[in-house]
Enzyme design. Structure first.
Site, PDB file in Angstrom:
ATOM      1  N   GLN A   9      38.421  37.826  46.439  1.00  0.00           N
ATOM      2  CA  GLN A   9      37.677  38.978  46.549  1.00  0.00           C
ATOM      3  C   GLN A   9      37.635  39.521  44.557  1.00  0.00           C
ATOM      4  OE1 GLN A   9      39.425  39.493  48.772  1.00  0.00           O
ATOM      5  NE2 GLN A   9      38.471  39.628  50.414  1.00  0.00           N
ATOM      6  N   ASP A  50      39.834  51.347  52.712  1.00  0.00           N
ATOM      7  CA  ASP A  50      38.610  50.890  53.995  1.00  0.00           C
ATOM      8  C   ASP A  50      38.672  51.911  55.016  1.00  0.00           C
ATOM      9  OD1 ASP A  50      36.939  47.990  53.814  1.00  0.00           O
ATOM     10  OD2 ASP A  50      39.331  48.099  53.404  1.00  0.00           O
ATOM     11  N   ASN A  60      44.362  49.026  53.714  1.00  0.00           N
ATOM     12  CA  ASN A  60      42.793  48.111  52.487  1.00  0.00           C
ATOM     13  C   ASN A  60      43.782  46.818  52.122  1.00  0.00           C
ATOM     14  OD1 ASN A  60      40.694  48.152  50.063  1.00  0.00           O
ATOM     15  ND2 ASN A  60      42.670  48.274  49.428  1.00  0.00           N
ATOM     16  N   LYS A  61      42.627  45.977  51.889  1.00  0.00           N
ATOM     17  CA  LYS A  61      43.296  45.007  51.393  1.00  0.00           C
ATOM     18  C   LYS A  61      44.887  44.017  52.140  1.00  0.00           C
ATOM     19  CE  LYS A  61      39.132  43.318  51.228  1.00  0.00           C
ATOM     20  NZ  LYS A  61      38.191  44.864  52.135  1.00  0.00           N
TER      21      LYS A  61
END
Length: 155
Positions: A9, A50, A60-61
């Protein structure tokens, strides 16, 4: 700018956004972050979120927690940048944030290209949780938030 494996991403989306906004960046592999920080080639680390718990822990990721640890070790400020809508006052801390487990197949290959055996055991959490103690400040659209109490409040 980390590529953000396994779905890239960062390489696909964040670089497009930064270019569109005219923000300078250099794309690196996720595994290069320690080297970049050690060599003083980054002045700060900015990551998204997130979900931000009431105490400031955030999801988060996956890989974000590792970046926070690296930043702390190398004395580089670490900022969580997110919209205030990600602050969840009903969530007490990071332990209460559920972590999505994605298909192991994403780690074995992508877009018809396989780089690992089809039956290779794999674990693929989509997110990790970074403790508030590693965050320099939270940056929301309402401004920089750091109450000094470890509690994030959307303003």
């Amino acid at each position: 700018m980390d590529e953000t494996r396994p779905l890239l991403q960062g390489g696909r989306l964040t670089t497009w956004e930064l270019r569109r906004l005219g923000v300078p960046y250099t794309l690196i592999s996720d595994s290069m972050a320690a080297l970049i920080l050690r060599d003083g080639r980054a002045q700060r680390v900015l990551v998204g979120a997130d979900r931000i718990a009431r105490n400031g822990d955030f999801a988060n990721k996956v890989g974000t927690y590792g970046l926070a640890v690296l930043a702390r070790h190398h004395g580089v400020p670490f900022y969580c940048v997110a919209p205030s809508t990600t602050v969840d006052p009903a969530c007490p801390d990071g332990a209460a944030i559920p972590i999505e487990l994605r298909s192991p197949e994403e780690l074995r290959g992508a877009r018809g290209q396989r780089w690992a055996p089809a039956d290779a055991p794999a674990e693929n959490p989509a997110f990790d949780v970074t403790p508030a103690s590693l965050v320099t400040a939270w940056v929301l659209e309402t401004g920089v938030v750091w109450e000094g109490t470890g509690v994030v409040k959307a303003r």
